[in-house]
Design an enzyme around this catalytic site. Structure first.
Site, PDB file in Angstrom:
ATOM      1  N   TRP A  22       0.544  -1.683   0.264  1.00  0.00           N
ATOM      2  CA  TRP A  22      -0.017  -0.184   0.132  1.00  0.00           C
ATOM      3  C   TRP A  22       0.729   1.196   0.102  1.00  0.00           C
ATOM      4  O   TRP A  22       0.258   2.652  -0.012  1.00  0.00           O
ATOM      5  CB  TRP A  22      -0.916   0.198   1.107  1.00  0.00           C
ATOM      6  CG  TRP A  22      -0.179   0.164   2.356  1.00  0.00           C
ATOM      7  CD1 TRP A  22       0.409   0.498   3.082  1.00  0.00           C
ATOM      8  CD2 TRP A  22      -0.273  -2.028   3.078  1.00  0.00           C
ATOM      9  NE1 TRP A  22       0.789  -0.025   4.154  1.00  0.00           N
ATOM     10  CE2 TRP A  22       0.682  -1.057   4.253  1.00  0.00           C
ATOM     11  CE3 TRP A  22      -0.248  -2.721   2.814  1.00  0.00           C
ATOM     12  CZ2 TRP A  22       0.948  -2.153   5.093  1.00  0.00           C
ATOM     13  CZ3 TRP A  22      -0.011  -3.477   3.687  1.00  0.00           C
ATOM     14  CH2 TRP A  22       0.297  -3.521   4.653  1.00  0.00           C
ATOM     15  N   GLU A  35      -5.273   0.559   6.547  1.00  0.00           N
ATOM     16  CA  GLU A  35      -5.121   0.992   7.732  1.00  0.00           C
ATOM     17  C   GLU A  35      -6.308   0.320   8.236  1.00  0.00           C
ATOM     18  O   GLU A  35      -6.216   0.363  10.041  1.00  0.00           O
ATOM     19  CB  GLU A  35      -6.116   2.526   7.918  1.00  0.00           C
ATOM     20  CG  GLU A  35      -4.713   3.443   7.316  1.00  0.00           C
ATOM     21  CD  GLU A  35      -3.050   3.045   8.169  1.00  0.00           C
ATOM     22  OE1 GLU A  35      -3.005   3.385   9.171  1.00  0.00           O
ATOM     23  OE2 GLU A  35      -2.263   3.903   7.265  1.00  0.00           O
ATOM     24  N   GLN A  40      -4.288  -2.525  15.207  1.00  0.00           N
ATOM     25  CA  GLN A  40      -3.911  -4.023  16.171  1.00  0.00           C
ATOM     26  C   GLN A  40      -3.400  -5.366  15.575  1.00  0.00           C
ATOM     27  O   GLN A  40      -3.292  -6.367  16.212  1.00  0.00           O
ATOM     28  CB  GLN A  40      -5.198  -4.554  16.884  1.00  0.00           C
ATOM     29  CG  GLN A  40      -5.297  -2.798  18.158  1.00  0.00           C
ATOM     30  CD  GLN A  40      -4.439  -2.430  19.282  1.00  0.00           C
ATOM     31  OE1 GLN A  40      -3.808  -3.140  20.106  1.00  0.00           O
ATOM     32  NE2 GLN A  40      -3.773  -1.576  18.853  1.00  0.00           N
ATOM     33  N   THR A  41      -2.546  -5.091  14.508  1.00  0.00           N
ATOM     34  CA  THR A  41      -2.067  -6.018  13.376  1.00  0.00           C
ATOM     35  C   THR A  41      -0.490  -5.950  12.916  1.00  0.00           C
ATOM     36  O   THR A  41      -1.074  -4.678  12.685  1.00  0.00           O
ATOM     37  CB  THR A  41      -2.948  -6.302  12.449  1.00  0.00           C
ATOM     38  OG1 THR A  41      -4.734  -6.867  13.158  1.00  0.00           O
ATOM     39  CG2 THR A  41      -3.278  -7.800  11.451  1.00  0.00           C
ATOM     40  N   LEU A  78      -7.670 -13.162  11.118  1.00  0.00           N
ATOM     41  CA  LEU A  78      -7.050 -11.431  11.067  1.00  0.00           C
ATOM     42  C   LEU A  78      -7.541 -11.209  11.883  1.00  0.00           C
ATOM     43  O   LEU A  78      -6.981  -9.906  12.755  1.00  0.00           O
ATOM     44  CB  LEU A  78      -7.465 -10.529   9.856  1.00  0.00           C
ATOM     45  CG  LEU A  78      -6.941  -9.001   9.113  1.00  0.00           C
ATOM     46  CD1 LEU A  78      -5.352  -9.957   9.505  1.00  0.00           C
ATOM     47  CD2 LEU A  78      -7.114  -8.856   8.291  1.00  0.00           C
ATOM     48  N   TYR A  80     -10.454  -9.599  15.260  1.00  0.00           N
ATOM     49  CA  TYR A  80     -11.271  -8.165  15.325  1.00  0.00           C
ATOM     50  C   TYR A  80     -12.075  -8.102  14.013  1.00  0.00           C
ATOM     51  O   TYR A  80     -12.409  -7.095  13.597  1.00  0.00           O
ATOM     52  CB  TYR A  80     -10.081  -7.053  15.681  1.00  0.00           C
ATOM     53  CG  TYR A  80      -9.624  -7.208  16.616  1.00  0.00           C
ATOM     54  CD1 TYR A  80     -10.517  -7.732  17.787  1.00  0.00           C
ATOM     55  CD2 TYR A  80      -8.095  -6.681  17.367  1.00  0.00           C
ATOM     56  CE1 TYR A  80      -9.982  -7.080  19.222  1.00  0.00           C
ATOM     57  CE2 TYR A  80      -7.937  -6.582  18.129  1.00  0.00           C
ATOM     58  CZ  TYR A  80      -8.568  -7.040  19.702  1.00  0.00           C
ATOM     59  OH  TYR A  80      -7.595  -6.504  20.411  1.00  0.00           O
ATOM     60  N   TYR A 118      -7.616   7.645  15.115  1.00  0.00           N
ATOM     61  CA  TYR A 118      -6.974   7.492  14.117  1.00  0.00           C
ATOM     62  C   TYR A 118      -6.818   7.225  12.654  1.00  0.00           C
ATOM     63  O   TYR A 118      -6.064   7.319  12.040  1.00  0.00           O
ATOM     64  CB  TYR A 118      -5.832   5.713  15.130  1.00  0.00           C
ATOM     65  CG  TYR A 118      -4.687   5.100  13.989  1.00  0.00           C
ATOM     66  CD1 TYR A 118      -3.757   6.211  13.793  1.00  0.00           C
ATOM     67  CD2 TYR A 118      -5.700   4.258  12.902  1.00  0.00           C
ATOM     68  CE1 TYR A 118      -2.774   5.436  12.920  1.00  0.00           C
ATOM     69  CE2 TYR A 118      -3.939   3.930  11.905  1.00  0.00           C
ATOM     70  CZ  TYR A 118      -2.782   4.516  11.751  1.00  0.00           C
ATOM     71  OH  TYR A 118      -2.411   4.432  10.900  1.00  0.00           O
ATOM     72  N   ASP A 136      -1.105   6.170  17.071  1.00  0.00           N
ATOM     73  CA  ASP A 136      -0.810   4.647  17.805  1.00  0.00           C
ATOM     74  C   ASP A 136      -0.037   4.470  18.356  1.00  0.00           C
ATOM     75  O   ASP A 136       0.942   4.797  19.433  1.00  0.00           O
ATOM     76  CB  ASP A 136      -0.663   3.780  16.101  1.00  0.00           C
ATOM     77  CG  ASP A 136       0.977   3.826  15.868  1.00  0.00           C
ATOM     78  OD1 ASP A 136       1.471   5.066  16.430  1.00  0.00           O
ATOM     79  OD2 ASP A 136       0.679   3.145  15.298  1.00  0.00           O
ATOM     80  N   CYS A 188      12.672   2.631  18.103  1.00  0.00           N
ATOM     81  CA  CYS A 188      12.296   2.911  19.077  1.00  0.00           C
ATOM     82  C   CYS A 188      11.706   1.474  19.672  1.00  0.00           C
ATOM     83  O   CYS A 188      10.300   1.850  20.351  1.00  0.00           O
ATOM     84  CB  CYS A 188      11.970   3.851  19.155  1.00  0.00           C
ATOM     85  SG  CYS A 188      11.110   4.845  21.049  1.00  0.00           S
ATOM     86  N   CYS A 198      18.634   5.471  15.541  1.00  0.00           N
ATOM     87  CA  CYS A 198      17.464   6.776  15.924  1.00  0.00           C
ATOM     88  C   CYS A 198      17.728   8.184  15.031  1.00  0.00           C
ATOM     89  O   CYS A 198      19.302   8.723  15.993  1.00  0.00           O
ATOM     90  CB  CYS A 198      17.521   6.960  17.270  1.00  0.00           C
ATOM     91  SG  CYS A 198      15.877   8.720  17.499  1.00  0.00           S
TER      92      CYS A 198
END
Length: 357
Positions: A22, A35, A40-41, A78, A80, A118, A136, A188, A198
């Site tokens: 994407w 998105e 959460q994946t 997947l 949820y 988000y 996020d 991070c 960083c």
DNA sequence: AAACCGTGGCG
DNA sequence: TCGCCAAGGTT
């Protein structure tokens, strides 16, 4: 004039960024889809699902015209699943009320089912180059360290927003946002942050303090209870019975074997007969055991036992209940069976389906 | 506000 | 092995 922070960040991002399906995508629908799948994946998990979905559903309209069952089949595994149901609803709204075009306006987009702050900020910044910053899990961790924010992180977002809006690159808001998330996942990291790589180390208060990994401060989670479940594969004339779960709640809209929870001290075969009678009205006799699987959901874990069953009384009619279907083994691939039921099918298919005879 | 909602990987 | 968590949203 871009901030010094965003210049350093984007310089790093332009050099280090990964090639994802994407990335560089112009179609707002595909950005939006990615998105939603990424909620959460992890990226690596999403990639194959994204590719298959886009191949079958190349446009908003194709999603709007699809059945929930087919969409859930593509979402199977997947997790949820409300994401899938809500995305379906939202695409129908876009198709019917917005001429099939994803609206580029904050309030409108945010009002869609399954779209929170988000997702709205991510889609509007990446697909429409609007100056919204995303927060996020990655960004929270990065910001908590940059600012040495020691309170519980859920309450830190107002401060994070203020700072991010100052740093946000107005010319490349989408890239800035993706760079922040990429920085969180690659550099991070939660454990063992790679501060030596960083690009914005000089901005980081936690690094200056000496131990960045103490941030963010996350509250402990509750432990999950364990349940024992029994289900039956009820045979009749070469077909077996499956049932569809209610649209709301756990695994909503997906399929499963009839069965239920073992009450305190109850024998498994007793549970099986009782639950199947309650759910389907059928009286069954438990037979050979197929097997058992363990599975962990978000708020509890289960052991699920599966038994072959036969009907004690022949069916009066053709056995068509509202939420039930009699299917042949070959038809199983048309229905989405997530989680523990999916594992049971793997066992069944290794037994060639005939062990109940 | 606090619970709920999946799954696979990781230390 | 097992608790923790990931490009969150809804109730």
């Amino acid at each position: 004039m871009p901030s010094r922070f965003s210049s350093l960040l984007l310089q790093w991002y332009d050099k280090a960024r990964r090639d994802l399906p994407w990335r560089g995508e112009e179609d707002p629908y595909k950005i939006w889809l990615s998105e939603v799948m990424l909620q959460q994946t992890q990226v690596e998990t999403v990639i194959p699902y994204y590719i298959k979905w886009v191949e079958r559903f190349p446009s908003i309209e194709s999603v709007a015209l699809a059945t929930q069952d087919e969409l859930l089949k593509f979402w199977e595994g997947l997790g949820y699943y409300s994401r899938c149901r809500n995305f379906h609803k939202a695409c129908k709204i876009v198709a019917s009320k917005h001429g099939g075009k994803v609206p580029a306006e904050w309030e409108t987009f945010l009002s869609f089912p399954g779209v929170g702050e988000y997702t709205a900020a991510a889609v509007l910044s990446i697909a429409f180059h609007q100056p919204y910053s995303v927060i996020d899990g990655n960004v929270k961790r990065v910001m908590a360290r940059l600012l040495a924010f020691s309170e519980i992180v859920e309450k830190g977002t107002a401060l994070f927003e203020e700072k991010l809006d100052k740093w946000l690159n107005q010319d490349r808001p989408g890239d800035f946002n993706q760079a922040m998330m990429e920085l969180g996942s690659q550099i991070c990291r939660r454990n063992e942050p790679r501060c030596f790589e960083c690009p914005v180390e000089s901005f980081c208060k936690a690094k200056a303090e000496g131990n960045p990994a103490v941030y963010p401060n996350i509250p402990k989670k509750k432990e999950r209870p364990h349940k024992t479940i029994v289900a039956g594969i009820i045979w009749n004339d070469g077909k077996f019975l499956i049932q569809k779960r209610p649209d709301a709640g756990l695994l909503g809209g997906l399929w499963e074997f009839p069965g239920g929870k073992v009450e305190n001290g109850e024998a498994l075969d007793n549970t099986l007969v009782r639950e199947i009678r309650e759910e389907t009205g059928l009286i069954v006799e438990p037979g050979n055991k197929v097997g058992a699987v363990d599975h962990a959901y978000t708020h509890f874990s289960i052991t699920l036992h599966l038994y072959h069953c036969k009907l004690s009384k022949p069916l009066k009619d053709n056995g068509a209940f509202d939420k039930h279907r009699w299917i042949q083994p070959e038809e199983r691939s048309q229905f989405a069976f997530p989680g523990a039921n999916h594992k049971l099918f793997q066992i069944l298919e290794s037994q060639t389906w005939t062990d109940h005879e």
